[in-house]
Design an enzyme around this catalytic site. Structure first.
Site, short mmCIF file in Angstrom:
data_model
loop_
_atom_site.label_atom_id
_atom_site.label_comp_id
_atom_site.label_asym_id
_atom_site.label_seq_id
_atom_site.Cartn_x
_atom_site.Cartn_y
_atom_site.Cartn_z
N GLU A 120 12.27 -2.18 -11.00
CA GLU A 120 11.80 -2.96 -9.86
C GLU A 120 10.95 -4.14 -10.33
O GLU A 120 10.10 -3.95 -11.19
CB GLU A 120 10.96 -2.09 -8.92
CG GLU A 120 10.63 -2.79 -7.61
CD GLU A 120 9.70 -1.97 -6.71
OE1 GLU A 120 8.89 -1.20 -7.23
OE2 GLU A 120 9.81 -2.13 -5.49
N GLY A 138 2.09 1.39 -13.23
CA GLY A 138 1.16 2.29 -12.53
C GLY A 138 1.87 3.51 -12.00
O GLY A 138 1.57 4.64 -12.37
N ALA A 139 2.84 3.28 -11.11
CA ALA A 139 3.66 4.38 -10.57
C ALA A 139 4.93 3.76 -10.01
O ALA A 139 4.94 2.59 -9.63
CB ALA A 139 2.90 5.14 -9.48
N GLU A 181 8.73 4.82 -7.74
CA GLU A 181 9.33 5.86 -6.91
C GLU A 181 10.81 6.10 -7.18
O GLU A 181 11.52 6.57 -6.29
CB GLU A 181 9.16 5.47 -5.45
CG GLU A 181 9.97 4.24 -4.99
CD GLU A 181 9.23 2.91 -5.08
OE1 GLU A 181 8.25 2.84 -5.85
OE2 GLU A 181 9.63 1.96 -4.40
N ASN A 182 11.34 5.82 -8.38
CA ASN A 182 12.77 5.97 -8.65
C ASN A 182 13.35 7.22 -7.99
O ASN A 182 12.69 8.26 -7.95
CB ASN A 182 13.01 6.11 -10.15
CG ASN A 182 12.29 5.06 -10.95
OD1 ASN A 182 12.50 3.89 -10.77
ND2 ASN A 182 11.39 5.51 -11.82
N HIS A 185 2.18 8.71 -1.95
CA HIS A 185 2.76 7.37 -1.79
C HIS A 185 4.18 7.34 -2.36
O HIS A 185 5.13 6.93 -1.67
CB HIS A 185 1.85 6.37 -2.52
CG HIS A 185 2.33 4.95 -2.50
ND1 HIS A 185 1.72 3.97 -1.75
CD2 HIS A 185 3.36 4.34 -3.14
CE1 HIS A 185 2.36 2.82 -1.93
NE2 HIS A 185 3.36 3.01 -2.77
N GLU A 186 4.32 7.80 -3.60
CA GLU A 186 5.64 7.70 -4.24
C GLU A 186 6.64 8.64 -3.59
O GLU A 186 7.82 8.31 -3.48
CB GLU A 186 5.52 7.98 -5.75
CG GLU A 186 4.57 7.04 -6.51
CD GLU A 186 4.88 5.55 -6.33
OE1 GLU A 186 6.04 5.19 -6.07
OE2 GLU A 186 3.93 4.74 -6.44
N HIS A 246 8.13 7.18 -0.48
CA HIS A 246 9.16 6.17 -0.76
C HIS A 246 10.57 6.77 -0.80
O HIS A 246 11.55 6.04 -0.68
CB HIS A 246 8.91 5.53 -2.12
CG HIS A 246 7.98 4.35 -2.09
ND1 HIS A 246 8.07 3.37 -1.13
CD2 HIS A 246 6.98 3.98 -2.92
CE1 HIS A 246 7.14 2.45 -1.38
NE2 HIS A 246 6.46 2.80 -2.45
N GLU A 297 6.42 -0.77 1.18
CA GLU A 297 5.10 -0.58 0.57
C GLU A 297 4.00 -0.37 1.62
O GLU A 297 3.08 0.42 1.42
CB GLU A 297 4.76 -1.74 -0.36
CG GLU A 297 5.67 -1.86 -1.58
CD GLU A 297 5.71 -0.60 -2.43
OE1 GLU A 297 4.83 0.27 -2.30
OE2 GLU A 297 6.65 -0.48 -3.23
ZN LIG Z 1 4.93 1.85 -3.47
#
Ligand SMILES: [Zn+2]
Length: 386
Positions: free
Chosen positions: A6, A145-146, A148-149, A174-175, A178, A197
């Site tokens: 991303e 950072g993180a 969400e694959n 959060h992830e 997603h 987001e």
């Molecule tokens: Zn996100």
């Protein structure tokens, strides 16, 4: 080795139409040293080993997905492993957390939160996570950072070791959120990145309140999210949350406080003026109708208005908030020249003007502002006025 696709890096790995709305099913095979293990968006279906110490690992086909969610981890088997699987929800989704062998015990809290948050979202969205497994990888020095694959979610090792429980709760939630907002239904274009987001930043608060109710994350929303974007949004350099640009350089600029925190704030405002139940109903129908596809903010307005039986025109209210930068400052003045039954000022004058930290000649349209109030004659909060 960890990937990060991303927003526009998948095109440097494989030939593809690297746009979020262009979804496809991917079949991934990785040739690697036999002393290494690999993980990707599917499960390992077949392994071929060769005499020269090389292995070819073939993964099961992915769901129909965007290129920016492709993922790959290659790590030495001696140094990288996974904690035991948990079975989550009615579909017994296999959930587990993986990381460097040395820190696996420190990932116990992230492991626990991952299971609870997945179950929370299965129920909240009324759509089960669509895959048989979900894996959370703790990665040393993960620059993004993180991420969400699909199937393989990546987290920087520093964010998921047990020292920062509140942060673990929000970032893991959060992830996971997603998997619905962004993966199942993707923004049709990066210019409306807030559609994933902003939602993930809002949903992390709901999930955190569910898994750790004593922390009262919703109470912290004003300080953490609203104050978070207000300064940036009161500068002449601010931008509308939804923009129309096809320039790759602009895409990187969109990963900012306006997208994340203003996005979450606007979504929370919609939940408040629609009512939590109506909002949830609208979100569910939006996700169900557009699964494995993409959406624009226009779609969101339509499904949320439908959920309210079209008694509220969400587009009319929200366009002013998403198509122009900034926010209003609201003044409430009591008019003492009028009298009510008790011979005191009986009229309230509410006005708005754009707020800016610097003087500006920029014109803004008026915002539609939901306004709730109560007075001493009423026992409960009055309906919204606008
Ligand atoms: Zn996100």
């Amino acid at each position: 080795m960890t990937s990060q696709m991303e927003p526009i890096y998948a095109r440097s790995v494989l030939p593809c139409i690297d746009e979020p709305a262009r979804k496809a099913i991917f079949k991934i095979s990785v040739l690697h040293d036999s002393s290494y293990a690999v993980w990707s968006n599917g499960e390992i279906e077949r392994i071929e080993t060769f005499g020269d110490g090389q292995t070819l690992s073939h993964f099961t086909p992915t769901l129909k997905m965007s290129t920016f969610l492709l993922a790959l981890i290659v790590a030495p088997m001696s140094d990288f492993a996974c904690r035991p699987d948990h079975l989550v929800g009615s579909k017994n989704t296999k959930s587990r957390v993986c990381g460097r062998v040395d820190i696996l015990p420190q990932l116990a809290y992230a492991d626990e939160i991952a299971n609870k948050a997945l179950e929370f979202f299965n129920i909240y969205f009324d759509i089960d996570y669509p895959l048989p497994k979900i894996e959370h990888f703790s990665v040393p020095d993960f620059g993004a950072g993180a991420m969400e694959n699909y199937v393989g979610l990546f987290f920087d090792e520093k964010t998921v070791s047990a020292s920062r429980k509140q942060y673990i709760t929000t970032v893991v939630s959060h992830e996971i959120s997603h998997q619905w907002f962004g993966n199942l239904v993707s923004p049709a274009w990066w210019g409306e990145l807030w559609l994933k987001e902003g939602f993930a930043n809002y949903m992390e608060t709901l999930a955190s309140d569910f898994v750790e109710p004593l922390w009262m994350q919703e109470e912290q929303f004003v300080v953490e999210k609203i104050f978070g974007f207000m300064e940036a949004d009161s500068l002449p350099t601010s931008r509308p949350i939804s923009i129309e640009s096809t320039n790759p350089a602009d895409i990187f600029q969109l990963f900012d406080l306006i997208t994340y925190d203003k996005g979450a704030t606007l979504i929370r405002m919609m939940s408040m003026f629609l009512g939590a139940e109506t909002f949830q109903h609208g979100v569910r129908t939006y996700l169900k109708a557009l699964s494995f596809s993409s959406a624009t903010q226009q779609d969101l307005w339509t499904y949320l208005s439908d959920a309210a039986n079209n008694t509220i025109d969400v587009e009319r209210i929200m366009d002013g908030w998403t198509r122009q930068a900034g926010y209003p400052i609201v003044e409430v003045n009591r008019d003492y020249n009028t009298v009510d039954r008790e011979r005191v000022g009986g009229r309230m004058v509410i006005s708005q003007r754009p707020f800016s930290l610097f003087s500006t000649t920029m014109k803004r349209d008026k915002w539609w502002i939901p306004f709730k109030y109560f007075d001493r004659t009423s026992t409960q909060v009055n309906e919204d006025c606008w």
